[in-house]
Design an enzyme around this catalytic site. Structure first.
Site, PDB file in Angstrom:
ATOM      1  N   HIS A  65       0.836  -1.209   0.000  1.00  0.00           N
ATOM      2  CA  HIS A  65       0.000   0.000   0.000  1.00  0.00           C
ATOM      3  C   HIS A  65       0.869   1.257   0.000  1.00  0.00           C
ATOM      4  O   HIS A  65       1.291   1.752   1.042  1.00  0.00           O
ATOM      5  CB  HIS A  65      -0.915  -0.018   1.230  1.00  0.00           C
ATOM      6  N   HIS A  67       1.359   5.253  -1.944  1.00  0.00           N
ATOM      7  CA  HIS A  67       0.885   6.322  -2.842  1.00  0.00           C
ATOM      8  C   HIS A  67       2.116   7.117  -3.268  1.00  0.00           C
ATOM      9  O   HIS A  67       2.628   7.921  -2.500  1.00  0.00           O
ATOM     10  CB  HIS A  67      -0.104   7.242  -2.114  1.00  0.00           C
ATOM     11  N   HIS A 184     -10.513  -0.584   0.113  1.00  0.00           N
ATOM     12  CA  HIS A 184     -10.552   0.445   1.154  1.00  0.00           C
ATOM     13  C   HIS A 184     -11.975   0.431   1.703  1.00  0.00           C
ATOM     14  O   HIS A 184     -12.905   0.863   1.021  1.00  0.00           O
ATOM     15  CB  HIS A 184     -10.223   1.800   0.506  1.00  0.00           C
ATOM     16  N   ASN A 281      -7.278   8.571   6.854  1.00  0.00           N
ATOM     17  CA  ASN A 281      -8.416   7.670   6.603  1.00  0.00           C
ATOM     18  C   ASN A 281      -7.924   6.235   6.485  1.00  0.00           C
ATOM     19  O   ASN A 281      -7.021   5.997   5.682  1.00  0.00           O
ATOM     20  CB  ASN A 281      -9.120   8.039   5.294  1.00  0.00           C
ATOM     21  N   ASP A 308       0.396   2.320   3.887  1.00  0.00           N
ATOM     22  CA  ASP A 308      -0.443   3.404   3.353  1.00  0.00           C
ATOM     23  C   ASP A 308       0.369   4.703   3.277  1.00  0.00           C
ATOM     24  O   ASP A 308      -0.108   5.777   3.667  1.00  0.00           O
ATOM     25  CB  ASP A 308      -1.713   3.586   4.193  1.00  0.00           C
ATOM     26  N   HIS A 312       1.838  14.179   1.471  1.00  0.00           N
ATOM     27  CA  HIS A 312       1.036  15.369   1.156  1.00  0.00           C
ATOM     28  C   HIS A 312       1.907  16.608   1.301  1.00  0.00           C
ATOM     29  O   HIS A 312       2.778  16.677   2.179  1.00  0.00           O
ATOM     30  CB  HIS A 312      -0.164  15.488   2.101  1.00  0.00           C
ATOM     31  N   GLY A 327      -3.777  11.527   5.506  1.00  0.00           N
ATOM     32  CA  GLY A 327      -2.695  10.636   5.098  1.00  0.00           C
ATOM     33  C   GLY A 327      -1.398  10.912   5.818  1.00  0.00           C
ATOM     34  O   GLY A 327      -1.124  12.046   6.223  1.00  0.00           O
TER      35      GLY A 327
HETATM   36  O1  DOR Z   1      -5.430   8.807   4.666  1.00  0.00           O
HETATM   37  C1  DOR Z   1      -5.410   8.350   3.553  1.00  0.00           C
HETATM   38  N1  DOR Z   1      -4.740   8.943   2.552  1.00  0.00           N
HETATM   39  N2  DOR Z   1      -6.102   7.237   3.302  1.00  0.00           N
HETATM   40  C2  DOR Z   1      -6.259   6.764   2.046  1.00  0.00           C
HETATM   41  O2  DOR Z   1      -6.874   5.742   1.876  1.00  0.00           O
HETATM   42  C3  DOR Z   1      -5.705   7.501   0.893  1.00  0.00           C
HETATM   43  C4  DOR Z   1      -4.551   8.299   1.313  1.00  0.00           C
HETATM   44  C5  DOR Z   1      -4.102   9.302   0.258  1.00  0.00           C
HETATM   45  O3  DOR Z   1      -4.084   8.967  -0.923  1.00  0.00           O
HETATM   46  O4  DOR Z   1      -3.701  10.394   0.641  1.00  0.00           O
END
Ligand code: DOR
Length: 435
Positions: A65, A67, A184, A281, A308, A312, A327
């Site tokens: 997981h 991003h 999710h 989340n 995860d 950001h 996130g």
């Molecule tokens: O907190 C989160 N951020 N939960 C997620 O499932 C997506 C993630 C994000 O892409 O920033």
């Protein structure tokens, strides 16, 4: 880099090798050759040697997981910086989530990412395509074509799937395309708040999302997985009830599940800071849920840990919690946070932690997770005695939204090796070339 990568052979000498997949647990030498584990024993010698006395050697960690924000938000992370952060955390393999801009819902986006991974990633990286077009939860993607373009699995991560009907058809479609589904689980009609709906939210006067938002969606997903026979992975389980539901279905469906380092080590207490940094989340939960998830991981009901990793930009995090993007960064602190809070506290064995970060997710992905002779030489070399303070300057990620900023943690990755080649190296003077 470790120097002299021309030589295909490397002997890592006298590390404490711990690999629950093969049962290795002791001080030994490991020879890597042609990208594979070639030999394990004592008194192994070679032209390139790494003195690893006092260090631990694990199968490389696998993160299903991540991003990495390519395409679209390369100001937050890209394949180079995300894979460098992963390597710094001992990860040798990751799965990249599809909630990018554009969303990974067409074959051309998948094939473009696969090509860029080959050119730019330090670690193995698999592409998760979107389960539905635009992650809008209405129209399914062309999964067979996505698979042909190189997609490894499909996912609704970031948003979830509001309609059980769409989810059921998605599972059937994914099954016929031969793709696993990463889900999710948060019901958007219940997950309307910004933090967990509990004591901390009430004290702070913040709108909360109840645990039922996750539990109801998890129950739906598990029931549909059992009915459709799809291969389903439930990601970032954060409540005790959702973990118990996974346990109920583990022999009734082709299902696996993970939880995150932050849901295992942090709680809703951080909401009282009102800082946007702590929005995520699914949200941080009360300690009862944290403990339930920890127990489920210890007992193997939850199969593994995934971070995860969600970078950001500071202007999206340094805001009041109601306005911040959800996130946390995850790759670089996962091992240290879990080792410090769970292993050193006697709540999780080191072997179970390695199984949960390497062996089990490696088995799910199909590469890595084992130091068996003949396996890919994907390894993490770790100093379990090193203490370090998480700070913006210690983070390799392009973003700095780590919930552990300022915390002093124990345990740090010294080197990460993928296919026999070092991709992260803090070994310094430990390396030697014999004449
Ligand atoms: O907190 C989160 N951020 N939960 C997620 O499932 C997506 C993630 C994000 O892409 O920033």
């Amino acid at each position: 880099m470790l120097q002299d990568n021309n030589s295909a052979e490397l002997v890592i000498r006298q590390a404490h090798v711990l690999d629950p997949a093969t049962g290795l647990d002791g001080t030994m030498d490991v020879r890597l050759s042609s990208g594979r584990v070639a030999e394990i024993g004592q008194e192994l010698r070679g032209p390139r040697e790494l003195d690893a006395v006092g260090l631990h050697l694990f199968p490389g960690f696998v993160d299903v997981h991540a991003h990495w924000r390519t395409p679209g938000r390369e100001d937050e992370e890209d394949i180079q910086s995300g894979s460098a952060a992963a390597a710094a955390g001992g990860f040798t393999s990751v799965v990249m989530m599809p909630n990018t801009d554009p969303i990974v819902d067409r074959p051309v986006v998948v094939s473009g990412l696969v090509r860029r991974v080959e050119q730019e990633s330090r670690v193995r990286a698999h592409v998760a395509a979107a389960l539905h077009v635009g992650l809008a939860g209405e129209r399914l993607t062309e999964m067979r074509l996505l698979k042909q373009a190189g997609a490894f699995c499909v996912s609704d991560d970031g948003l979830g799937t509001a309609s059980a009907g769409v989810l059921r058809n998605g599972m059937l479609y994914a099954r016929s395309a031969g793709l696993p589904v990463i889900l999710h689980c948060e019901d958007p009609t219940l997950a309307t708040g910004v933090v967990h709906d509990g004591v901390a939210a009430s004290l702070a006067g913040l709108p909360g999302s109840p645990a039922s938002a996750e539990d109801a969606a998890t129950a739906t997903a598990l029931i549909l997985a059992a009915e459709t026979g799809a291969k389903v992975h439930i990601t970032h389980v954060s409540t005790a009830l959702s973990a118990a539901l996974v346990g109920f279905f583990e022999d009734r469906a082709d299902v696996t599940a993970d939880t995150t380092p932050h849901h295992l080590t942090l709680t809703e207490d951080l909401v009282s800071t009102l800082e946007g940094l702590y929005r995520v989340n699914p949200p941080l939960r009360p300690d009862g849920d944290r403990g339930g998830v920890e127990r489920a991981l210890r007992e193997g009901v939850l199969d593994f840990v995934a971070t995860d990793h969600a970078p950001h930009a500071s202007e999206e995090k340094e805001l009041p919690i109601e306005e911040a993007a959800p996130g946390f960064l995850g790759h670089e602190t996962a091992l240290a946070a879990l080792y410090t809070d769970l292993v050193l506290d006697g709540r999780l064995s080191l072997a179970r932690l390695v199984e949960a970060m390497s062996c089990a997710p490696g088995q799910w992905v199909g590469t890595g997770g084992s130091l068996a002779v003949g396996a890919a030489a994907d390894l993490a070399l770790v100093d379990l005695s090193e203490e370090w303070t998480v700070g913006r300057s210690t983070l390799i990620s392009r973003s700095s939204n780590s919930p552990y900023l300022g915390r002093t943690l124990t345990g740090r990755v010294v080197a990460t090796i993928v296919g026999g080649e070092p991709v992260h190296d803090r070994t310094g003077a430990r390396f030697g070339i014999r004449a």
